[in-house]
Enzyme design. Structure first.
Site, PDB file in Angstrom:
ATOM      1  N   HIS A   1     -22.453 -15.575 -32.509  1.00  0.00           N
ATOM      2  CA  HIS A   1     -22.853 -14.902 -33.742  1.00  0.00           C
ATOM      3  C   HIS A   1     -21.713 -13.950 -34.088  1.00  0.00           C
ATOM      4  O   HIS A   1     -21.026 -13.447 -33.199  1.00  0.00           O
ATOM      5  CB  HIS A   1     -24.150 -14.113 -33.550  1.00  0.00           C
ATOM      6  CG  HIS A   1     -24.427 -13.155 -34.681  1.00  0.00           C
ATOM      7  ND1 HIS A   1     -24.908 -13.570 -35.903  1.00  0.00           N
ATOM      8  CD2 HIS A   1     -24.260 -11.805 -34.770  1.00  0.00           C
ATOM      9  CE1 HIS A   1     -25.042 -12.521 -36.692  1.00  0.00           C
ATOM     10  NE2 HIS A   1     -24.662 -11.439 -36.038  1.00  0.00           N
TER      11      HIS A   1
ATOM     12  N   CYS B   1     -23.926 -17.846 -39.943  1.00  0.00           N
ATOM     13  CA  CYS B   1     -23.414 -16.476 -39.921  1.00  0.00           C
ATOM     14  C   CYS B   1     -21.889 -16.427 -39.917  1.00  0.00           C
ATOM     15  O   CYS B   1     -21.281 -15.536 -40.519  1.00  0.00           O
ATOM     16  CB  CYS B   1     -23.962 -15.733 -38.697  1.00  0.00           C
ATOM     17  SG  CYS B   1     -23.575 -16.530 -37.114  1.00  0.00           S
TER      18      CYS B   1
END
Length: 216
Positions: free
Chosen positions: A43, A117
């Protein structure tokens, strides 16, 4: 006849002064080994002016862009911070930029392969610094492997604030006006009480209003 050579200043235009960082987080303990092979499931968030912006999935049509304290995104394990470049945008202009970007990053448009993301972070970095994020950060997503960055359930108002587009803000103002018209102002409220409330509300500008409940 003498020809004079004109010396032109060949220096490139000075880059912006504000650093833009990519903060990378591990999504699985396997990254401890996979990282050294140029792999891993990550992430990421973009840090600028002391605020970290990220993008996650939820089932609503509202934006999936959110902000957290740098290097402290709940639900993930921080790995490293990478200086991508610099920008000239001040905090207010960065807020405006994120609000506009929020229009195209609703939570229900999150897609593992084409819009996760890391894609969001790359988009932000390219527009702010004209530089892309390192390819290894999003490599497994391109391979189609599991990398589902849904917003963790523990993200709450104190840790995360959700970016809203201008259209969403307009709709919220209309709702507030509609509610206030139903209830006339109370005469029992003192002027000092009103002043205290206005002072409490006079905080510095925030890009991100409190986030609604988000499904993990």
């Amino acid at each position: 006849m003498l020809c004079r050579m004109v010396v032109v200043n060949g220096r490139k235009k000075k880059a912006g002064l504000v650093p833009v960082y990519l903060n990378v987080y591990d999504l699985t303990p396997i990254n401890g080994y996979a990282y050294w092979l140029g792999l891993g499931v990550y992430h990421s968030g973009v840090e600028v002016h002391g605020v970290e912006y990220g993008f996650g999935a939820h089932e609503n049509s509202t934006t999936g862009i959110f902000e957290v304290e740098p290097k402290q995104c709940p639900g993930f394990t921080f790995r490293k911070s990478i200086l991508i470049g610099r920008t000239d945008l001040n905090p207010d202009k960065v807020c405006t930029f994120m609000e506009k970007l929020a229009e195209g990053y609703s939570g229900n448009t999150y897609h593992l392969i084409t819009k996760n993301c890391n894609h969001f972070c790359n988009d932000v970095c390219v527009q702010l610094t004209r530089r892309s994020i390192p390819s290894w950060v999003n490599r497994l997503a391109r391979f189609g492997l599991f990398c589902n960055c849904v917003l963790p359930a523990e993200l709450n108002e104190t840790k995360v604030r959700q970016v809203r587009s201008k259209e969403e803000k307009i709709q919220e103002v209309k709702k507030l006006k509609s509610r206030s018209s139903r209830f006339p102002p109370s005469s029992s409220l003192s002027s000092s009480g009103s002043l205290n409330r206005s002072r409490r509300g006079a905080r510095r500008r925030q890009c991100l209003p409190p986030t609604p409940p988000v499904m993990a």
